[in-house]
Design a protein around this motif. Structure first.
Motif, PDB file in Angstrom:
ATOM      1  N   LEU A 138       0.836  -1.207   0.000  1.00 46.43           N
ATOM      2  CA  LEU A 138       0.000   0.000   0.000  1.00 46.43           C
ATOM      3  C   LEU A 138       0.866   1.250   0.000  1.00 46.43           C
ATOM      4  O   LEU A 138       0.578   2.217  -0.696  1.00 46.43           O
ATOM      5  CB  LEU A 138      -0.887   0.023   1.253  1.00 46.43           C
ATOM      6  CG  LEU A 138      -2.074  -0.928   1.247  1.00 46.43           C
ATOM      7  CD1 LEU A 138      -2.864  -0.792   2.540  1.00 46.43           C
ATOM      8  CD2 LEU A 138      -2.987  -0.647   0.052  1.00 46.43           C
ATOM      9  N   ILE A 139       1.873   1.209   0.796  1.00 45.37           N
ATOM     10  CA  ILE A 139       2.706   2.409   0.926  1.00 45.37           C
ATOM     11  C   ILE A 139       4.066   2.162   0.309  1.00 45.37           C
ATOM     12  O   ILE A 139       4.801   1.251   0.723  1.00 45.37           O
ATOM     13  CB  ILE A 139       2.837   2.815   2.408  1.00 45.37           C
ATOM     14  CG1 ILE A 139       1.453   3.205   2.937  1.00 45.37           C
ATOM     15  CG2 ILE A 139       3.820   3.986   2.577  1.00 45.37           C
ATOM     16  CD1 ILE A 139       1.374   3.463   4.406  1.00 45.37           C
ATOM     17  N   ARG A 140       4.365   2.926  -0.729  1.00 44.70           N
ATOM     18  CA  ARG A 140       5.690   2.878  -1.352  1.00 44.70           C
ATOM     19  C   ARG A 140       6.199   4.317  -1.414  1.00 44.70           C
ATOM     20  O   ARG A 140       5.795   5.085  -2.282  1.00 44.70           O
ATOM     21  CB  ARG A 140       5.613   2.316  -2.779  1.00 44.70           C
ATOM     22  CG  ARG A 140       5.331   0.830  -2.869  1.00 44.70           C
ATOM     23  CD  ARG A 140       5.353   0.385  -4.337  1.00 44.70           C
ATOM     24  NE  ARG A 140       4.929  -0.984  -4.495  1.00 44.70           N
ATOM     25  CZ  ARG A 140       5.759  -2.038  -4.471  1.00 44.70           C
ATOM     26  NH1 ARG A 140       7.057  -1.847  -4.313  1.00 44.70           N
ATOM     27  NH2 ARG A 140       5.300  -3.251  -4.615  1.00 44.70           N
ATOM     28  N   SER A 141       7.033   4.694  -0.486  1.00 45.77           N
ATOM     29  CA  SER A 141       7.521   6.080  -0.419  1.00 45.77           C
ATOM     30  C   SER A 141       8.266   6.463  -1.689  1.00 45.77           C
ATOM     31  O   SER A 141       8.347   7.645  -2.036  1.00 45.77           O
ATOM     32  CB  SER A 141       8.435   6.257   0.788  1.00 45.77           C
ATOM     33  OG  SER A 141       7.737   5.918   1.953  1.00 45.77           O
ATOM     34  N   ARG A 142       8.803   5.475  -2.376  1.00 48.83           N
ATOM     35  CA  ARG A 142       9.603   5.781  -3.563  1.00 48.83           C
ATOM     36  C   ARG A 142       8.776   6.349  -4.709  1.00 48.83           C
ATOM     37  O   ARG A 142       9.344   6.918  -5.642  1.00 48.83           O
ATOM     38  CB  ARG A 142      10.357   4.524  -4.012  1.00 48.83           C
ATOM     39  CG  ARG A 142      11.465   4.133  -3.055  1.00 48.83           C
ATOM     40  CD  ARG A 142      12.231   2.936  -3.527  1.00 48.83           C
ATOM     41  NE  ARG A 142      12.801   3.130  -4.848  1.00 48.83           N
ATOM     42  CZ  ARG A 142      13.368   2.162  -5.570  1.00 48.83           C
ATOM     43  NH1 ARG A 142      13.425   0.932  -5.082  1.00 48.83           N
ATOM     44  NH2 ARG A 142      13.858   2.414  -6.759  1.00 48.83           N
ATOM     45  N   ARG A 143       7.411   6.228  -4.653  1.00 49.01           N
ATOM     46  CA  ARG A 143       6.595   6.787  -5.750  1.00 49.01           C
ATOM     47  C   ARG A 143       6.871   8.277  -5.938  1.00 49.01           C
ATOM     48  O   ARG A 143       6.847   8.791  -7.039  1.00 49.01           O
ATOM     49  CB  ARG A 143       5.105   6.608  -5.444  1.00 49.01           C
ATOM     50  CG  ARG A 143       4.636   5.185  -5.560  1.00 49.01           C
ATOM     51  CD  ARG A 143       3.175   5.056  -5.121  1.00 49.01           C
ATOM     52  NE  ARG A 143       2.859   3.673  -4.855  1.00 49.01           N
ATOM     53  CZ  ARG A 143       2.290   3.234  -3.737  1.00 49.01           C
ATOM     54  NH1 ARG A 143       1.939   4.075  -2.788  1.00 49.01           N
ATOM     55  NH2 ARG A 143       2.068   1.952  -3.570  1.00 49.01           N
ATOM     56  N   LEU A 144       7.099   8.960  -4.835  1.00 49.68           N
ATOM     57  CA  LEU A 144       7.321  10.415  -4.918  1.00 49.68           C
ATOM     58  C   LEU A 144       8.808  10.762  -4.983  1.00 49.68           C
ATOM     59  O   LEU A 144       9.201  11.896  -4.743  1.00 49.68           O
ATOM     60  CB  LEU A 144       6.651  11.132  -3.744  1.00 49.68           C
ATOM     61  CG  LEU A 144       5.136  10.988  -3.674  1.00 49.68           C
ATOM     62  CD1 LEU A 144       4.564  11.785  -2.499  1.00 49.68           C
ATOM     63  CD2 LEU A 144       4.467  11.465  -4.967  1.00 49.68           C
ATOM     64  N   ARG A 145       9.626   9.756  -5.276  1.00 44.87           N
ATOM     65  CA  ARG A 145      11.060  10.019  -5.427  1.00 44.87           C
ATOM     66  C   ARG A 145      11.548   9.697  -6.835  1.00 44.87           C
ATOM     67  O   ARG A 145      12.758   9.707  -7.083  1.00 44.87           O
ATOM     68  CB  ARG A 145      11.873   9.148  -4.454  1.00 44.87           C
ATOM     69  CG  ARG A 145      11.625   9.463  -2.996  1.00 44.87           C
ATOM     70  CD  ARG A 145      12.437   8.531  -2.098  1.00 44.87           C
ATOM     71  NE  ARG A 145      11.930   8.577  -0.736  1.00 44.87           N
ATOM     72  CZ  ARG A 145      12.028   7.586   0.131  1.00 44.87           C
ATOM     73  NH1 ARG A 145      12.634   6.458  -0.215  1.00 44.87           N
ATOM     74  NH2 ARG A 145      11.536   7.708   1.346  1.00 44.87           N
ATOM     75  N   THR A 146      10.615   9.431  -7.756  1.00 48.40           N
ATOM     76  CA  THR A 146      11.038   8.853  -9.046  1.00 48.40           C
ATOM     77  C   THR A 146      11.773   9.833  -9.953  1.00 48.40           C
ATOM     78  O   THR A 146      12.736   9.450 -10.607  1.00 48.40           O
ATOM     79  CB  THR A 146       9.824   8.284  -9.817  1.00 48.40           C
ATOM     80  OG1 THR A 146       8.789   9.265  -9.777  1.00 48.40           O
ATOM     81  CG2 THR A 146       9.354   6.980  -9.213  1.00 48.40           C
ATOM     82  N   THR A 147      11.321  11.086 -10.041  1.00 49.73           N
ATOM     83  CA  THR A 147      11.937  12.028 -10.983  1.00 49.73           C
ATOM     84  C   THR A 147      12.313  13.316 -10.258  1.00 49.73           C
ATOM     85  O   THR A 147      11.728  13.640  -9.215  1.00 49.73           O
ATOM     86  CB  THR A 147      10.959  12.408 -12.119  1.00 49.73           C
ATOM     87  OG1 THR A 147       9.857  13.120 -11.532  1.00 49.73           O
ATOM     88  CG2 THR A 147      10.457  11.178 -12.859  1.00 49.73           C
ATOM     89  N   PRO A 148      13.247  14.072 -10.846  1.00 44.65           N
ATOM     90  CA  PRO A 148      13.569  15.372 -10.228  1.00 44.65           C
ATOM     91  C   PRO A 148      12.335  16.252 -10.072  1.00 44.65           C
ATOM     92  O   PRO A 148      12.170  16.933  -9.056  1.00 44.65           O
ATOM     93  CB  PRO A 148      14.572  15.982 -11.211  1.00 44.65           C
ATOM     94  CG  PRO A 148      15.201  14.802 -11.891  1.00 44.65           C
ATOM     95  CD  PRO A 148      14.113  13.756 -11.989  1.00 44.65           C
ATOM     96  N   ARG A 150      10.261  15.115  -7.156  1.00 44.16           N
ATOM     97  CA  ARG A 150      11.002  15.389  -5.907  1.00 44.16           C
ATOM     98  C   ARG A 150      10.930  16.880  -5.560  1.00 44.16           C
ATOM     99  O   ARG A 150      10.718  17.246  -4.405  1.00 44.16           O
ATOM    100  CB  ARG A 150      12.462  14.931  -6.036  1.00 44.16           C
ATOM    101  CG  ARG A 150      12.604  13.414  -6.089  1.00 44.16           C
ATOM    102  CD  ARG A 150      14.039  12.954  -5.828  1.00 44.16           C
ATOM    103  NE  ARG A 150      14.978  13.293  -6.885  1.00 44.16           N
ATOM    104  CZ  ARG A 150      15.231  12.515  -7.952  1.00 44.16           C
ATOM    105  NH1 ARG A 150      14.605  11.363  -8.109  1.00 44.16           N
ATOM    106  NH2 ARG A 150      16.107  12.890  -8.872  1.00 44.16           N
ATOM    107  N   ASP A 151      11.078  17.709  -6.572  1.00 43.44           N
ATOM    108  CA  ASP A 151      10.969  19.162  -6.335  1.00 43.44           C
ATOM    109  C   ASP A 151       9.568  19.533  -5.850  1.00 43.44           C
ATOM    110  O   ASP A 151       9.402  20.405  -4.995  1.00 43.44           O
ATOM    111  CB  ASP A 151      11.270  19.947  -7.621  1.00 43.44           C
ATOM    112  CG  ASP A 151      12.769  20.106  -7.842  1.00 43.44           C
ATOM    113  OD1 ASP A 151      13.550  19.767  -6.923  1.00 43.44           O
ATOM    114  OD2 ASP A 151      13.160  20.562  -8.930  1.00 43.44           O
ATOM    115  N   LEU A 152       8.573  18.868  -6.413  1.00 45.15           N
ATOM    116  CA  LEU A 152       7.188  19.193  -6.063  1.00 45.15           C
ATOM    117  C   LEU A 152       6.908  18.961  -4.580  1.00 45.15           C
ATOM    118  O   LEU A 152       6.145  19.695  -3.968  1.00 45.15           O
ATOM    119  CB  LEU A 152       6.246  18.325  -6.923  1.00 45.15           C
ATOM    120  CG  LEU A 152       4.760  18.649  -6.876  1.00 45.15           C
ATOM    121  CD1 LEU A 152       4.493  19.990  -7.551  1.00 45.15           C
ATOM    122  CD2 LEU A 152       3.963  17.539  -7.567  1.00 45.15           C
ATOM    123  N   VAL A 153       7.540  17.955  -4.005  1.00 46.73           N
ATOM    124  CA  VAL A 153       7.235  17.608  -2.612  1.00 46.73           C
ATOM    125  C   VAL A 153       8.350  17.989  -1.642  1.00 46.73           C
ATOM    126  O   VAL A 153       8.284  17.644  -0.457  1.00 46.73           O
ATOM    127  CB  VAL A 153       6.900  16.097  -2.478  1.00 46.73           C
ATOM    128  CG1 VAL A 153       5.683  15.755  -3.319  1.00 46.73           C
ATOM    129  CG2 VAL A 153       8.087  15.226  -2.850  1.00 46.73           C
TER     130      VAL A 153
END
Ligand code: PBG
Length: 323
Positions: free
Chosen positions: A2-12, A15-18
């Motif tokens: 359910l939780i994969r923190s890497r989803r929001l780490r995939t692209t620059p 990453r900038d957005l969050v």
């Protein structure tokens, strides 16, 4: 999963957005050492930083402004012959720092936030931050001299005076002296939490301000203490400080954070001389990526809650890709 923190780490872009913290040129304050002689003098333990005459300082500040560094903190380094038991050169209206302040303000006006360090250690013949009676560093007499020093800097045009001496009651005395001198708009950035210790070695080489006897433990804070610092800091705010500073920065991120939560004012942190020199020394050996490491230092200080950071590394941190 359910939780994969890497989803929001995939692209620059994502990453900038969050990203939660920014480190921008506007957060940085560059430290400057001012010498009476024109030109520049190397400081071996602070590679890349020089003691500068006023003309050279003007050139450096101009270059810094082009990088986006809009705040400067000045330290006066007078000739040895000017040091004395009463530290009179510290508050001379035509002294080194007031002359530098005038020149910088004439050249850059409101483009530059000009701060001055207010402390006696470069001006006393003992190298202590206050006046002495024998081995004792006396408080109230020192405070009177520090207040005169703050007024001399403010009269010359400093936007912010930054007392780093750690005497008791200096903020109230300075605030009252500034009001009495008709200088109600000068801000006070109090070095509110300043620990004694080994982190200031290269600075003392730069400012020629090592104590000739004893150490600074009877006025700077014991690094074992945190609550004591919070109390002092809140007191400084009541005495009329506009912003509070914690120093050294990286060993005190807990205090930056706690002050951020408890003090309703801007919080500054001082990334001090040996925090800078340790990175420089390692980089000279090819052991670390200097610019990247400086950025990580400064980012950690920002994440802990500092609004602005006094540092010698502003130029290096801005040199390459900026985070
Ligand atoms: C003056 C002063 C010091 C520093 C800032 N203001 C030296 C000291 O307290 O001994 C240290 C800054 C640094 O290490 O970069 N009292």
């Amino acid at each position: 999963m359910l939780i994969r923190s890497r989803r929001l780490r995939t692209t620059p872009a994502v990453r900038d957005l969050v990203a939660e913290t920014d480190l921008l040129p506007r957060h940085l304050v560059q430290g400057h050492f001012i010498q009476p002689r024109e030109g520049a003098t190397e400081i071996p333990s602070l590679p890349g930083i020089t003691r500068n005459g006023i003309q050279e300082t003007l050139r450096q500040v101009e270059a810094d402004l082009k990088l986006g560094i809009r705040a400067a903190l000045l330290f006066g380094v007078p000739e040895r012959a000017e040091k004395s038991a009463d530290a009179a050169a510290a508050y001379a209206e035509a002294g080194l720092v007031p002359r530098a302040v005038k020149a910088l303000k004439e050249a850059f006006g409101q483009d530059l936030v000009l701060m001055t360090d207010v402390c006696l250690c470069a001006y006393t013949d003992t190298g202590h931050c206050g006046l002495n009676h024998g081995a004792e560093i006396v408080n109230d007499e020192s405070v009177a001299v520090l207040a005169r020093m703050a007024v001399a800097h403010a009269r010359a045009g400093a936007d912010v005076v930054a007392p780093s001496d750690m005497m008791d009651g200096r903020i109230r005395a300075m605030r009252e002296a500034l009001e009495a001198a008709g200088l109600p708009n000068t801000a006070i950035l109090s070095y509110a939490i300043k620990h004694a210790g080994a982190f200031y070695g290269p600075f003392r080489d730069a400012a020629d301000s090592s104590p000739k006897f004893g150490d600074r433990r009877s006025y700077q804070m014991d690094p074992r203490n945190a609550r004591e610092g919070l109390r002092d800091a809140l007191l400084d705010l009541d005495e009329g400080a506009d912003a509070l500073l914690v120093k050294p920065a990286l060993p005190n991120l807990d205090l930056v954070w706690r002050l951020r939560e408890q003090a309703p004012c801007p919080i500054a942190a001082y990334h001090v001389s040996s925090e800078y020199s340790m990175v420089k020394a390692a980089a000279r050996n090819g052991w670390v990526d200097e610019a990247a490491l400086f950025r990580e230092h400064l980012l950690a200080i920002r994440r802990a809650g500092a609004d602005c950071i006094v540092t010698y590394a502003a130029r290096e941190a801005l040199r390459e890709h900026w985070i």
